[in-house]
Design a protein around this motif. Structure first.
Motif, PDB file in Angstrom:
ATOM      1  N   LEU A 119       0.797  -1.220   0.000  1.00 15.74           N
ATOM      2  CA  LEU A 119       0.000   0.000   0.000  1.00 15.74           C
ATOM      3  C   LEU A 119       0.836   1.279   0.000  1.00 15.74           C
ATOM      4  O   LEU A 119       0.274   2.377  -0.063  1.00 15.74           O
ATOM      5  N   THR A 120       2.164   1.163   0.071  1.00 14.20           N
ATOM      6  CA  THR A 120       3.006   2.358   0.074  1.00 14.20           C
ATOM      7  C   THR A 120       3.041   2.972  -1.320  1.00 14.20           C
ATOM      8  O   THR A 120       2.998   2.259  -2.332  1.00 14.20           O
ATOM      9  N   PRO A 121       3.124   4.299  -1.418  1.00 14.25           N
ATOM     10  CA  PRO A 121       3.198   4.950  -2.737  1.00 14.25           C
ATOM     11  C   PRO A 121       4.352   4.428  -3.589  1.00 14.25           C
ATOM     12  O   PRO A 121       4.207   4.275  -4.805  1.00 14.25           O
ATOM     13  N   ARG A 122       5.492   4.138  -2.950  1.00 12.34           N
ATOM     14  CA  ARG A 122       6.648   3.654  -3.708  1.00 12.34           C
ATOM     15  C   ARG A 122       6.334   2.320  -4.399  1.00 12.34           C
ATOM     16  O   ARG A 122       6.643   2.133  -5.569  1.00 12.34           O
ATOM     17  N   PHE A 123       5.720   1.394  -3.655  1.00 10.98           N
ATOM     18  CA  PHE A 123       5.463   0.077  -4.242  1.00 10.98           C
ATOM     19  C   PHE A 123       4.363   0.155  -5.285  1.00 10.98           C
ATOM     20  O   PHE A 123       4.431  -0.501  -6.334  1.00 10.98           O
ATOM     21  N   LEU A 124       3.341   0.979  -5.037  1.00  8.87           N
ATOM     22  CA  LEU A 124       2.272   1.135  -6.028  1.00  8.87           C
ATOM     23  C   LEU A 124       2.813   1.726  -7.319  1.00  8.87           C
ATOM     24  O   LEU A 124       2.404   1.334  -8.425  1.00  8.87           O
ATOM     25  N   SER A 125       3.761   2.642  -7.196  1.00  9.28           N
ATOM     26  CA  SER A 125       4.407   3.212  -8.376  1.00  9.28           C
ATOM     27  C   SER A 125       5.189   2.147  -9.123  1.00  9.28           C
ATOM     28  O   SER A 125       5.203   2.104 -10.365  1.00  9.28           O
ATOM     29  N   LEU A 126       5.838   1.259  -8.365  1.00  2.00           N
ATOM     30  CA  LEU A 126       6.593   0.158  -8.960  1.00  2.00           C
ATOM     31  C   LEU A 126       5.662  -0.757  -9.763  1.00  2.00           C
ATOM     32  O   LEU A 126       5.996  -1.191 -10.873  1.00  2.00           O
ATOM     33  N   LEU A 127       4.487  -1.034  -9.200  1.00  2.05           N
ATOM     34  CA  LEU A 127       3.524  -1.888  -9.889  1.00  2.05           C
ATOM     35  C   LEU A 127       3.009  -1.225 -11.170  1.00  2.05           C
ATOM     36  O   LEU A 127       2.745  -1.914 -12.175  1.00  2.05           O
ATOM     37  N   GLU A 128       2.842   0.104 -11.123  1.00  5.52           N
ATOM     38  CA  GLU A 128       2.364   0.819 -12.304  1.00  5.52           C
ATOM     39  C   GLU A 128       3.301   0.619 -13.493  1.00  5.52           C
ATOM     40  O   GLU A 128       2.877   0.629 -14.650  1.00  5.52           O
ATOM     41  N   ARG A 129       4.587   0.416 -13.191  1.00  2.00           N
ATOM     42  CA  ARG A 129       5.605   0.286 -14.250  1.00  2.00           C
ATOM     43  C   ARG A 129       5.942  -1.168 -14.558  1.00  2.00           C
ATOM     44  O   ARG A 129       6.878  -1.443 -15.297  1.00  2.00           O
ATOM     45  N   SER A 130       5.190  -2.110 -13.970  1.00  2.00           N
ATOM     46  CA  SER A 130       5.487  -3.532 -14.139  1.00  2.00           C
ATOM     47  C   SER A 130       4.359  -4.244 -14.882  1.00  2.00           C
ATOM     48  O   SER A 130       3.227  -3.759 -14.939  1.00  2.00           O
ATOM     49  N   LYS A 131       4.687  -5.411 -15.425  1.00  2.00           N
ATOM     50  CA  LYS A 131       3.687  -6.267 -16.039  1.00  2.00           C
ATOM     51  C   LYS A 131       3.176  -7.232 -14.986  1.00  2.00           C
ATOM     52  O   LYS A 131       3.940  -8.031 -14.432  1.00  2.00           O
ATOM     53  N   ILE A 132       1.883  -7.160 -14.669  1.00  2.00           N
ATOM     54  CA  ILE A 132       1.314  -7.954 -13.581  1.00  2.00           C
ATOM     55  C   ILE A 132       0.452  -9.076 -14.159  1.00  2.00           C
ATOM     56  O   ILE A 132      -0.428  -8.834 -14.990  1.00  2.00           O
TER      57      ILE A 132
END
Length: 615
Positions: A119-132
């Motif tokens: 839920l941290t902004p850093r990790f959410l930003s990481l997910l935005e740039r990743s293929k999930i």
């Protein structure tokens, strides 16, 4: 799609076929659909998201509540050749940065993360740039505010659907009664998800409940059949955990304490030893256990009453995850009920929460006192009718089925007990009430003038143990209640009037002395693990030695290398080639390549030793 899933199951995980609803779940999620999975511990929940994550493009993000759980699962996946990682507070900055780079580069199949980090902004930003590939929400019952493992952060996981509406989500739990199931679907916005509900039955677990009469000695009797086996003993208090662990060590068991009062380093070391050494018994409060993935726990013993059937089911579910016979043993008494009810009333929870906890405790007390098949009662609390041997038929693997309890018409005794409660002022506990009924001459009796009561001495025909059983069962039946605002005294309920007026018959379970309890236990037999023949034992032990050496070299738990079931399969099949070894359940392609030759050497070497010994 199903062919690809089956091929992955065989080549990566070493299993010949899916079990139960696994195949349907895997196909559903791999196709990009949401799912809510309710499956018992040991039923293979992890495969339901691991296989789709491998098959789908991108990385599967697994929300896991405990560091120990995610680390164990990652270690097990790496042994299978799966590109798995975790991100948690145990990693140094350099390692965490490497994992993040690999995620962005598409080099990870499965990434485990705690909800707080996700839920941290850093990790959410990481997910935005990743293929999930997918989101898997493990231990989904943590979303329920009424549950026993509530985690506030789980409530915020709805943002996964809001930010990534096209990514499939799968929520999984082994512990959810019908209200909790509804809450999971609502809180995680999974109302439209397909729901897969497997039976909550754990047929390999034998359920036994005994009435407390020197619990420490009763535990000692129970453990005699489990020397050298891994197990968990639950106690209500930290002090009792320490005392019980010390007693077991004196009796020759490799026992360790675990509770929140120990420093973090000691807790971590004791948990590490339990997971990585053979035959360790952990004595713990309920602070221990959630997320424990150890498959060969042969018993779970409760020295005190848990707080709910839900908690009891989850705690006992830590036994026999490998599907082999295991035991759930519970030692309970009226004192446990009094203490737990007082804890509920003295808590700072709101009245609605207290009412729910009282109801859950009452349901567990009813389970303990039932003379029906325990499996039927347990599963009914999860909204399931047990019908494996036909509706209403017993399971054949609980104490009530294996050795049915004797009953007696206790109507007159119940009337005496209820009358004694009323005439003494509805403010005394069981010990004093029993003294009145049996006509005891002691200082407390005379202090209150209770030798003048009409009920004084009217129960001298029954021993103290029987009377304690009468009071305990009257509480369980709702004919007496505990005055939690006072000192745990007993008081009448509205339902008791019919008994006092002679309008209702009371049938109770006969109380057995400890000697009879031991005989009853022997009559039901032990749910010990499947035995190997004398000729098979040397190879099995040699394979265990190999497993232990490999595990220590890699600093992982032994079961991550091979489960006991896999070692038994090797022992019985005695493969002589890699192709034959590949047919053993639990040996996928990576393990075959990594350990195959060493396993075959042990098999061949043991066969030579046996031949020479018999020459």
């Amino acid at each position: 799609m199903h062919d690809a899933a089956l091929q992955t199951l065989r080549q990566v995980f070493g299993h010949a076929a899916f079990r139960g609803s696994q195949a349907a779940i895997v196909d559903h999620v791999t196709a990009g659909n949401d799912a809510l999975v309710l499956m018992p511990t040991g039923g293979g929940k992890s495969l339901c998201y691991q296989v789709p994550a491998i098959l789908r493009e991108g990385c599967g993000i697994v929300v896991s509540p405990l560091i120990a759980l995610m680390q164990d699962q990652v270690e097990a996946l790496r042994q299978l050749g799966v590109r798995a990682e975790y991100l948690n507070s145990t990693l140094d900055g350099e390692t965490a940065a490497r994992v993040e780079r690999e995620l962005l580069a598409g080099g990870i199949d499965l990434l485990y993360v705690a909800p707080e980090r996700l839920l941290t902004p850093r990790f959410l930003s990481l997910l935005e740039r990743s293929k999930i590939a997918l989101f898997a929400i493990d231990e989904a019952h943590c979303v329920s505010q009424w549950g026993h493992d509530f985690r506030r952060e789980y409530r915020e996981l709805t943002l996964l659907h809001e930010r990534w509406p096209g990514i499939p989500r799968i929520a999984l739990t082994a512990t959810a009664d019908p209200p909790t199931q509804r809450e999971i679907a609502e809180r995680l916005q999974l109302e439209d998800a397909r729901r897969f509900v497997s039976s909550f039955d754990r047929p390999n677990i034998r359920y036994t409940v005994v009435q407390k009469d020197n619990g420490s000695a009763q535990l000692r009797d129970f453990l005699q059949a489990h020397r050298g086996e891994a197990g968990i003993v639950y106690c209500l208090s930290r002090r009792k955990v320490e005392k019980t662990a010390a007693t077991l060590v004196e009796l020759g068991y490799d026992a360790l304490p675990y509770h929140a009062g120990l420093d973090a380093a000691t807790r971590a070391e004791n948990q590490r030893r339990f997971l990585r050494d053979e035959g360790v018994v952990i004595v713990a409060t309920i602070a221990f256990g959630m997320g424990i993935d150890k498959p060969d726990v042969r018993f779970v013993a409760h020295l005190d009453l848990p707080k709910s059937i839900e908690g009891y089911y989850q705690e006992t579910g830590r036994a026999g995850r490998d599907g082999e016979p295991a035991e759930a043993w519970l030692c309970q008494g009226l004192g446990d009920v009094v203490l737990l009810k007082q804890m509920i009333e003295n808590s700072e929870a709101g009245e609605e929460r207290k009412r729910l906890e009282r109801r859950k405790l009452d349901a567990l007390v009813g389970y303990c006192e039932t003379m029906r098949c325990r499996r039927q009662v347990l599963l009914a609390s999860f909204g399931e009718e047990y019908a494996a041997k036909g509706p209403g038929q017993p399971c054949g693997n609980c104490d009530n089925c294996l050795s049915p309890a004797e009953t007696w018409d206790a109507t007159v005794a119940a009337q005496k007990a209820l009358s004694c409660v009323y005439r003494s002022g509805q403010r005394f506990g069981v010990a004093h009430l029993v003294d009145i009924l049996r006509g005891a001459e002691n200082e407390r009796i005379h202090q209150f003038g209770h030798e003048r009561l009409s009920t004084f001495g009217v129960g001298s025909d029954l021993d103290a143990r029987t009377w304690r059983g009468v009071f305990r069962q009257l509480v369980a039946a709702g004919l007496l209640d505990v005055d939690t605002e006072g000192y745990g005294g007993l008081r009448l309920t509205d339902a008791s009037r019919a008994v006092l007026r002679g309008e209702q018959t009371v049938m109770l379970r006969k109380e057995l002395p400890r000697r009879k309890q031991r005989e009853r236990s022997r009559a039901t037999g032990s749910a010990a693990a499947i035995e190997l023949s004398a000729g098979e034992q040397p190879l099995f032990e040699a394979l265990r030695d190999l497993r232990t050496r490999l595990a220590r070299e890699q600093n992982v738990p032994p079961y991550v290398i091979f489960h006991d079931t896999t070692l038994r399969g090797i022992t019985r099949q005695r493969p002589s080639t890699l192709d034959e070894l590949a047919q053993v359940g639990g040996i996928g392609g990576t393990k075959l390549a990594r350990y195959g030759e060493q396993v075959l050497e042990v098999v061949a070497g043991t066969a030579t030793d046996v031949a020479e010994a018999s020459a």
